[in-house]
Design a protein around this motif. Structure first.
Motif, PDB file in Angstrom:
ATOM      1  N   VAL A 179       2.889  -0.779  -1.508  1.00  0.00           N
ATOM      2  CA  VAL A 179       3.632   0.479  -1.621  1.00  0.00           C
ATOM      3  C   VAL A 179       2.650   1.576  -2.019  1.00  0.00           C
ATOM      4  O   VAL A 179       2.137   1.593  -3.134  1.00  0.00           O
ATOM      5  CB  VAL A 179       4.772   0.353  -2.642  1.00  0.00           C
ATOM      6  CG1 VAL A 179       5.574   1.659  -2.705  1.00  0.00           C
ATOM      7  CG2 VAL A 179       5.686  -0.817  -2.280  1.00  0.00           C
ATOM      8  N   LEU A 216       2.074  -2.255  -5.954  1.00  0.00           N
ATOM      9  CA  LEU A 216       2.295  -0.816  -6.002  1.00  0.00           C
ATOM     10  C   LEU A 216       0.962  -0.156  -6.318  1.00  0.00           C
ATOM     11  O   LEU A 216       0.397  -0.358  -7.389  1.00  0.00           O
ATOM     12  CB  LEU A 216       3.351  -0.458  -7.052  1.00  0.00           C
ATOM     13  CG  LEU A 216       3.858   0.985  -7.024  1.00  0.00           C
ATOM     14  CD1 LEU A 216       5.312   1.060  -7.483  1.00  0.00           C
ATOM     15  CD2 LEU A 216       3.008   1.911  -7.879  1.00  0.00           C
ATOM     16  N   GLN A 243       7.919   5.552  -5.082  1.00  0.00           N
ATOM     17  CA  GLN A 243       7.269   4.248  -4.933  1.00  0.00           C
ATOM     18  C   GLN A 243       8.093   3.147  -5.601  1.00  0.00           C
ATOM     19  O   GLN A 243       8.230   2.043  -5.067  1.00  0.00           O
ATOM     20  CB  GLN A 243       5.867   4.275  -5.535  1.00  0.00           C
ATOM     21  CG  GLN A 243       4.842   5.059  -4.725  1.00  0.00           C
ATOM     22  CD  GLN A 243       3.472   5.023  -5.383  1.00  0.00           C
ATOM     23  OE1 GLN A 243       3.190   5.835  -6.266  1.00  0.00           O
ATOM     24  NE2 GLN A 243       2.645   4.080  -4.975  1.00  0.00           N
ATOM     25  N   PRO A 286      12.679   0.122   4.595  1.00  0.00           N
ATOM     26  CA  PRO A 286      11.411   0.598   4.024  1.00  0.00           C
ATOM     27  C   PRO A 286      10.697   1.489   5.038  1.00  0.00           C
ATOM     28  O   PRO A 286      10.890   1.331   6.249  1.00  0.00           O
ATOM     29  CB  PRO A 286      10.625  -0.698   3.766  1.00  0.00           C
ATOM     30  CG  PRO A 286      11.205  -1.688   4.724  1.00  0.00           C
ATOM     31  CD  PRO A 286      12.664  -1.333   4.862  1.00  0.00           C
ATOM     32  N   GLU A 303      11.057   2.293  -3.349  1.00  0.00           N
ATOM     33  CA  GLU A 303      10.711   1.458  -2.192  1.00  0.00           C
ATOM     34  C   GLU A 303      10.391   0.031  -2.621  1.00  0.00           C
ATOM     35  O   GLU A 303      10.688  -0.926  -1.895  1.00  0.00           O
ATOM     36  CB  GLU A 303       9.536   2.076  -1.434  1.00  0.00           C
ATOM     37  CG  GLU A 303       9.841   3.423  -0.787  1.00  0.00           C
ATOM     38  CD  GLU A 303      11.078   3.391   0.097  1.00  0.00           C
ATOM     39  OE1 GLU A 303      11.309   2.356   0.787  1.00  0.00           O
ATOM     40  OE2 GLU A 303      11.840   4.367   0.099  1.00  0.00           O
ATOM     41  N   THR A 304       9.799  -0.127  -3.788  1.00  0.00           N
ATOM     42  CA  THR A 304       9.510  -1.460  -4.299  1.00  0.00           C
ATOM     43  C   THR A 304      10.797  -2.238  -4.549  1.00  0.00           C
ATOM     44  O   THR A 304      10.927  -3.410  -4.168  1.00  0.00           O
ATOM     45  CB  THR A 304       8.689  -1.363  -5.595  1.00  0.00           C
ATOM     46  OG1 THR A 304       7.454  -0.683  -5.324  1.00  0.00           O
ATOM     47  CG2 THR A 304       8.395  -2.736  -6.162  1.00  0.00           C
ATOM     48  N   THR A 329       4.477   5.712   1.515  1.00  0.00           N
ATOM     49  CA  THR A 329       4.805   4.820   2.617  1.00  0.00           C
ATOM     50  C   THR A 329       4.649   3.382   2.139  1.00  0.00           C
ATOM     51  O   THR A 329       4.249   3.126   0.997  1.00  0.00           O
ATOM     52  CB  THR A 329       3.923   5.081   3.852  1.00  0.00           C
ATOM     53  OG1 THR A 329       4.459   4.355   4.964  1.00  0.00           O
ATOM     54  CG2 THR A 329       2.479   4.639   3.629  1.00  0.00           C
ATOM     55  N   VAL A 330       4.977   2.441   3.005  1.00  0.00           N
ATOM     56  CA  VAL A 330       4.753   1.014   2.751  1.00  0.00           C
ATOM     57  C   VAL A 330       3.879   0.475   3.868  1.00  0.00           C
ATOM     58  O   VAL A 330       4.223   0.601   5.048  1.00  0.00           O
ATOM     59  CB  VAL A 330       6.080   0.227   2.695  1.00  0.00           C
ATOM     60  CG1 VAL A 330       5.807  -1.269   2.599  1.00  0.00           C
ATOM     61  CG2 VAL A 330       6.926   0.685   1.510  1.00  0.00           C
TER      62      VAL A 330
END
Length: 377
Positions: A153, A129, A209, A223, A212-213, A165-166
């Motif tokens: 991430v 991250l 973040q 994702p 998404e992680t 975003t990823v």
């Protein structure tokens, strides 16, 4: 696949609301407990993200941050409090996260994230991250994650706007270099220190973040691969921009030329100057000695007027960086110009600009007013 860890009685109670969520449940919670996340920075983005990841029960969290807590951090870096000002950010973060969840294993890395240690650090974790605040570190986290096939991430903030975003080419998306192929010109993108940021904004972006992680670790949802989520706080709106893999990308493209984390972008300093473009500097101890000796010095403070409350260097003339080009006529060409700001970034760019504008004796005051105040404390 390694066997998932079991949950203790206390953990079952702690994560009760997770256990009833479809897509999480006991197996998902055990998966989170068996997962690891490396967090680059415990600042504005890292603070909310770390709090939520710890609360969610991520088994092992690595924290990278060599800095100490400054009072100006407290407006947005909610991991830290007044009693930690002047002390290690890592120790502050660890104390808070242990209060949030004593079951989480914390690994503290009091180092700068550099090309020398990036591959080793990233290799130890499942997801990275990125909560950093400068371009070279973003390039570095992206490059290390690409080479090690780890999801990165990404989050960024600016005043009232944020992005998430990823980056994970191994999962089918583009990398950071597909969006930003090379470093922006020095000084073209102001830092949070210069531009300011609304304190709540990193809370929004850092929380996204963290979300998404967790999705990546659980293997649920979609994702944002190839999608840049943009948040505008003033209009209370979200929009998505399509990010495509660039076939000509120097890292993840069809004919890559970058095969190492040691490269032009990752080895630049935070002001985006690359090695070989170093500027002359003076440390505050030498400056203080020269002032005490009665030297007639020409010192320029390129901070904003409201920053003077943080302290001043005796005899300094205030010329904010943005106004410097229009005030060159006030400066002597044949004298040494000692330039300072808050920590050395803006003054470094000012020195570079002055050199290019015919003032070859401009010198950066390393560390700025922060270093000066520490010397005088």
């Amino acid at each position: 696949m390694p066997e998932l860890p079991t949950l203790s009685t206390d953990e079952v109670r702690r994560y009760a609301r997770h256990l009833s969520v479809p897509g999480v449940g006991e197996e998902g919670q055990r998966r989170l407990k068996g997962s690891s996340v490396l967090m680059i920075g415990t600042g504005g983005l890292g603070s909310p993200a770390a709090l939520y990841l710890a609360a969610a029960g991520i088994g092992r969290i690595g924290l990278i941050d060599p800095d100490t807590v400054d009072r100006s951090n407290l407006q947005r870096q909610i991991l830290h409090g007044e009693s930690w000002v002047g002390k290690s950010k890592l120790e502050s973060a660890a104390a808070r996260l242990r209060e949030v969840n004593p079951h989480v294993e914390l690994e503290l890395h009091s180092v700068r994230f550099t090309p020398e240690n990036a591959m080793d650090l990233v290799s130890r974790y499942d997801v990275v991250l990125d909560g950093c605040d400068n371009f070279p570190t973003r390039f570095l986290s992206n490059d290390a994650c690409f080479l090690l096939k780890k999801p990165c991430v990404y989050g960024s903030i600016f005043r009232f706007d944020g992005q998430v975003t990823v980056f994970a080419p191994h999962l089918g998306g583009p990398c950071y270099r597909c969006m930003l192929p090379s470093l922006p010109a020095p000084g073209s993108a102001p830092s949070c220190e210069e531009a300011g940021v609304l304190g709540v904004l990193p809370g929004v972006i850092g929380s996204l973040q963290a979300m998404e992680t967790i999705k990546l670790l659980l293997g649920i949802g979609e994702p944002p691969l190839g999608k840049l989520l943009c948040y505008d706080a003033l209009s209370t709106s979200f929009r998505s921009l399509r990010l495509r893999r660039d076939p000509a990308c120097r890292l993840c493209g069809d004919a890559p030329t970058i095969h190492s984390v040691s490269n032009h972008e990752t080895m630049a300093n935070p002001s985006c100057e690359v090695p070989g473009n170093e500027i002359p500097a003076i440390d505050v101890a030498e400056l203080s000695a020269r002032i005490n000796a009665g030297e007639d010095l020409f010192i320029i403070d390129v901070r904003q007027p409201e920053e003077e409350v943080e302290g001043t260097i005796p005899g300094a003339i205030l010329i904010p960086l943005a106004t410097l080009p229009e005030r060159l006529s006030e400066l002597p060409v044949d004298r040494e110009l000692l330039i300072h700001c808050r920590s050395g970034g803006r003054s470094g760019r000012a020195v570079q600009f002055l050199h290019e504008s015919g003032f070859p004796q401009a010198v950066n005051v390393a560390g700025g007013i922060n270093a000066w105040n520490a010397l005088k404390a």
